[in-house]
Design a protein around this motif. Structure first.
Motif, PDB file in Angstrom:
ATOM      1  N   GLN A  13       1.501  49.713 -43.312  1.00 38.38           N
ATOM      2  CA  GLN A  13       1.990  50.923 -43.971  1.00 38.38           C
ATOM      3  C   GLN A  13       1.158  52.137 -43.594  1.00 38.38           C
ATOM      4  N   GLN A  51       2.462  53.045 -39.965  1.00 45.09           N
ATOM      5  CA  GLN A  51       3.859  53.172 -39.598  1.00 45.09           C
ATOM      6  C   GLN A  51       4.345  54.615 -39.746  1.00 45.09           C
ATOM      7  N   PRO A  52       5.258  55.077 -38.890  1.00 47.66           N
ATOM      8  CA  PRO A  52       5.751  56.452 -38.965  1.00 47.66           C
ATOM      9  C   PRO A  52       6.639  56.650 -40.187  1.00 47.66           C
ATOM     10  N   ARG A  53       6.877  57.887 -40.530  1.00 52.23           N
ATOM     11  CA  ARG A  53       7.756  58.203 -41.654  1.00 52.23           C
ATOM     12  C   ARG A  53       9.197  58.017 -41.212  1.00 52.23           C
ATOM     13  N   ARG A  54       9.812  56.964 -41.691  1.00 47.50           N
ATOM     14  CA  ARG A  54      11.174  56.637 -41.295  1.00 47.50           C
ATOM     15  C   ARG A  54      12.171  57.146 -42.331  1.00 47.50           C
ATOM     16  N   LYS A  55      13.335  57.506 -41.842  1.00 52.65           N
ATOM     17  CA  LYS A  55      14.399  57.973 -42.719  1.00 52.65           C
ATOM     18  C   LYS A  55      14.854  56.857 -43.655  1.00 52.65           C
ATOM     19  N   SER A  84      13.301  57.349 -48.635  1.00 49.89           N
ATOM     20  CA  SER A  84      12.484  56.658 -47.645  1.00 49.89           C
ATOM     21  C   SER A  84      11.291  55.991 -48.315  1.00 49.89           C
ATOM     22  N   THR A 127       8.624  55.353 -46.698  1.00 49.33           N
ATOM     23  CA  THR A 127       7.436  55.807 -45.972  1.00 49.33           C
ATOM     24  C   THR A 127       7.268  57.322 -46.026  1.00 49.33           C
ATOM     25  N   GLY A 128       7.971  57.984 -46.941  1.00 50.15           N
ATOM     26  CA  GLY A 128       7.820  59.420 -47.082  1.00 50.15           C
ATOM     27  C   GLY A 128       8.670  60.245 -46.146  1.00 50.15           C
ATOM     28  N   GLY A 129       9.626  59.617 -45.452  1.00 52.46           N
ATOM     29  CA  GLY A 129      10.503  60.341 -44.543  1.00 52.46           C
ATOM     30  C   GLY A 129      11.689  60.967 -45.258  1.00 52.46           C
TER      31      GLY A 129
END
Length: 306
Positions: free
Chosen positions: A124, A127-131, A185, A187-189
């Protein structure tokens, strides 16, 4: 939420197509627009939508199946694992560690758990911010509503209502995207979208071919033989059309610009197919025809002879 497979009425080995068909059938039956004021149907609609969202996602489905084999399916389905229904479970449920020797060694259980928690945290952080994930819902329209377009309310899975701007000339199976109306999201995306699929009810006398509106028009024998001006329906209202003398069943008339709007803004046509309709009992007509014969030996089946 109960077992999503039971909620949709499918087997645990059902294909994605079988799951989709089961969902569409139940969603059509239970949609709030089709059951106004029916709280039980509305609750079932929400459960069916939630079940479809879980099983239509291959990763979520795999996690649920793994949780079910470990006896934790109900906790996963209700969002009890991982802190929420849209987050991934922190447990990997790795088959290799369970199938060979079970959970005989309590030390291995805690080892697995801490290993999995650590791996999830490490992933986590990098990992990139995913939609967020998209939602899918259907909107059932009458034939005329599809022709006219306009705003229509849709109840998304979870019970939230949104207004959808349907373009004039909407077609069966067309998907409208509502940006930012999907799942948040993890991850914050950006938030996912809502994908609304258009379904159109059949009309009692209109049908559609591309952007053209089709109409079978019953006419009398006299109107076909002598010609006539008759009033007919269109999607814009009634208009007068002239039937040429000597018309036959199957003959076509075209009203330009009276069809559905196309994506480019132009409109299709209305195609009228003439259908001669004879009365069940007409003594005068029968007597006339008994004394009448076609001029010049006219044979309507001449072209069928070899």
């Amino acid at each position: 939420m109960d077992d999503p497979y039971k909620t949709l009425g499918v087997s645990k080995t059902a294909s994605q197509e079988e799951i989709r068909k089961a969902y569409r059938k139940l969603a059509k039956e239970l949609h709030p627009d089709a059951n106004p004021g029916d709280k039980a149907a509305e609750e079932r609609f929400k459960n069916v939508s939630a079940a479809f969202n879980l099983l239509s996602d291959s990763d979520k489905r795999a996690e649920y199946d793994a949780a079910a084999r470990a006896g934790l399916g109900s906790q996963y389905a209700s969002g009890g694992m991982g802190g929420g229904r849209h987050q991934r479970s922190p447990f990997n449920f790795r088959q290799g560690r369970q199938s060979g020797r079970g959970f005989d060694d309590i030390g291995d259980i805690f080892s697995d758990l801490f290993t999995d928690f650590g791996a999830a945290g490490a992933q986590q952080s990098h990992q990139p911010r995913r939609k967020g994930e998209d939602l899918r819902q259907s909107l059932v329209l009458d034939f005329m509503q599809a022709a006219e377009g306009g705003k229509h309310r849709v109840v998304l899975p979870g019970g939230r209502s949104v207004d959808v701007a349907v373009p004039p000339g909407a077609s069966e199976g067309q998907v409208l995207r509502l940006r930012g109306q999907g799942h948040p999201s993890a991850t914050g995306g950006a938030q996912g979208d809502a994908l609304v699929e258009i379904r159109i009810r059949e009309h009692k006398y209109f049908s559609r071919e591309g952007d053209n509106v089709m109409l079978d028009l019953p006419i009398t024998l006299k109107e076909a033989a002598m010609g006539a001006k008759v009033r007919i329906p269109t999607i814009d209202g009634d208009v007068d059309v002239r039937i040429p003398p000597g018309s036959n069943s199957g003959g076509l008339l075209r009203l330009r610009g009276k069809g559905f709007a196309s994506a480019k803004g132009a409109r299709g046509d209305q195609i009228i197919r003439l259908m001669i309709s004879l009365p069940e009992r007409d003594q005068a007509l029968q007597e006339f025809l008994e004394a009448w014969s076609p001029a010049d030996g006219h044979d309507p089946r001449k072209g069928l002879k070899s």
